[in-house]
Design an enzyme around this catalytic site. Structure first.
Site, PDB file in Angstrom:
ATOM      1  N   GLU A 177       0.816  -1.222   0.000  1.00  0.00           N
ATOM      2  CA  GLU A 177       0.000   0.000   0.000  1.00  0.00           C
ATOM      3  C   GLU A 177       0.849   1.271   0.000  1.00  0.00           C
ATOM      4  O   GLU A 177       1.222   1.773   1.059  1.00  0.00           O
ATOM      5  CB  GLU A 177      -0.932   0.008   1.223  1.00  0.00           C
ATOM      6  CG  GLU A 177      -1.835   1.244   1.264  1.00  0.00           C
ATOM      7  CD  GLU A 177      -2.775   1.298   2.458  1.00  0.00           C
ATOM      8  OE1 GLU A 177      -2.630   0.467   3.384  1.00  0.00           O
ATOM      9  OE2 GLU A 177      -3.632   2.176   2.485  1.00  0.00           O
ATOM     10  N   LYS A 219      -2.336  -2.099  -3.276  1.00  0.00           N
ATOM     11  CA  LYS A 219      -3.395  -1.261  -2.681  1.00  0.00           C
ATOM     12  C   LYS A 219      -3.023   0.204  -2.864  1.00  0.00           C
ATOM     13  O   LYS A 219      -2.402   0.814  -1.986  1.00  0.00           O
ATOM     14  CB  LYS A 219      -3.559  -1.620  -1.196  1.00  0.00           C
ATOM     15  CG  LYS A 219      -4.555  -0.730  -0.452  1.00  0.00           C
ATOM     16  CD  LYS A 219      -4.956  -1.316   0.887  1.00  0.00           C
ATOM     17  CE  LYS A 219      -5.791  -0.329   1.663  1.00  0.00           C
ATOM     18  NZ  LYS A 219      -6.488  -0.934   2.792  1.00  0.00           N
TER      19      LYS A 219
END
Ligand code: 13P
Length: 359
Positions: A177, A219
């Site tokens: 992420e 992500k």
């Protein structure tokens, strides 16, 4: 390293029209959100809130995996059943946030570096033994005058890649992420440039650290204008800019991209994800899914307010947002769903009311 297991788990996380539920707020973040609503910032309040989430009837229809936090993965329902069992019984794959937070970066004012690599191998072994099958690490990149710096992007990308390699060694799928923050006056175009540079750097580092791309989930942020940018592009332009950026920077071997919501209102996050799937789904090498925290949880938290009497209504709101995002994955989200609180093309056969009433 059991490569096939990693690949199977990664694919399962983005299978069908489901997505991830991020419920991995650290205690300070969770407390901050509670404080804003006057909810006591205690371990019991956090536990009760997480019990509300994991026991939401029908959640497994829309959610493939739930990201937990160190406190939460060890907690139980009031009746003693572990959250891990509740989640797994609902057909949801348990995951765990393993970074220890974004800290001020030395000699890089206004920039952050995410920490948590020390002892990570040992911590991953424990989480894996407890039943977690994937993990998450969040890097944050701020946009502003003169930032992000190359130093910040490179250090965060390398940490993400080292974390991802350790996860795969432990048999856990890394959810990678790198979040380019919405805060600021920057334009959509600038967000696109920064996001592309960040993603290219992250994938270079993943390659250097020998991370298997087929066994991870990316992500990222959507490509958005800064929160205070005077020009706020419509949904379709956001969808185009986001997909264009991803096509340039994300290798086709990655099975899925699950967006963070980053503080967007829930309806807008659903509409933007929907537009991407409507316009591009059949032409993309990876699934476009969601891994939202606020864009799924926020209405439920506001209804709950720490009051036991509001649990069912809060669960109904949580389930509704999860259904909207499942529809967005399939390109069938319609803002009209927000009015009557139901999915225009219900799958799984249960209405919101019936699902909640079944508890
Ligand atoms: P938001 O969807 O609220 O941005 O949270 C996603 C997340 O997991 C942040 O790390």
């Amino acid at each position: 390293m059991k490569v096939q297991e990693l690949i199977d788990t990664a694919r399962a996380l983005v299978a069908g029209d489901k997505g991830l539920l991020a419920m991995d707020e650290s205690n300070p973040t969770c407390n901050k959100r509670f404080a804003r609503l006057g909810i006591p910032q205690t371990e019991e309040a956090r536990r009760a809130y997480r019990e509300l989430i994991v026991t939401t009837p029908g959640l497994g229809e829309c959610i493939s995996g739930a990201i937990l936090y160190d406190e939460t993965i060890r907690q139980q329902k009031k009746d003693g059943t572990s959250f891990l069992k509740v989640i797994t019984d609902a057909g949801i794959i348990p995951g765990i946030k393993v970074d220890t937070g974004a800290k001020n970066m030395a000699r890089h004012p206004r920039e952050k570096i995410t920490e948590g690599l020390d002892r990570l191998r040992v911590r991953l072994a424990e989480y894996s033994q407890m039943g977690a099958r994937f993990a998450k690490w969040r890097a944050v990149i701020a946009v502003g005058d003169g930032i992000p710096s190359r130093g910040c992007i490179e250090a965060n990308a390398q940490a993400l890649a080292r974390y991802a390699a350790l996860c795969q060694e432990a048999g856990l799928v890394p959810v990678v992420e790198p979040e380019v923050l919405m805060r600021g006056e920057h334009t959509l175009e600038r967000c696109g440039e920064v996001t592309e540079e960040v993603l290219r750097t992250v994938f270079n580092q993943l390659y250097s650290q020998r991370v298997k791309l087929e066994g991870l989930i990316l992500k990222p942020n959507m490509v958005l204008p800064g929160l205070t940018c005077p020009e706020q592009e419509p949904v379709d332009e956001v969808a185009d800019a986001t997909v264009r950026c991803l096509l340039r920077a994300v290798p086709a071997a990655v099975p899925g991209i699950a967006f963070l919501s980053g503080g967007q209102p829930g309806e807008l996050a659903s509409a933007r994800l929907n537009a991407m799937n409507v316009r591009f789904k059949s032409r993309l090498p990876w699934a476009l899914a969601f891994s939202f925290a606020r864009a799924i949880q926020q209405p439920a938290l506001e209804i709950w307010q720490g009051d036991e009497a509001h649990v069912l209504a809060a669960q109904q709101a949580l389930y509704h947002r999860a259904r909207c995002n499942r529809a967005a994955r399939g390109g069938t989200y319609d803002p009209a769903m927000e009015v009557d609180g139901t999915d225009s093309a219900p799958r799984g056969g249960s209405s919101v009311k019936r699902a909640v009433g079944a508890q």
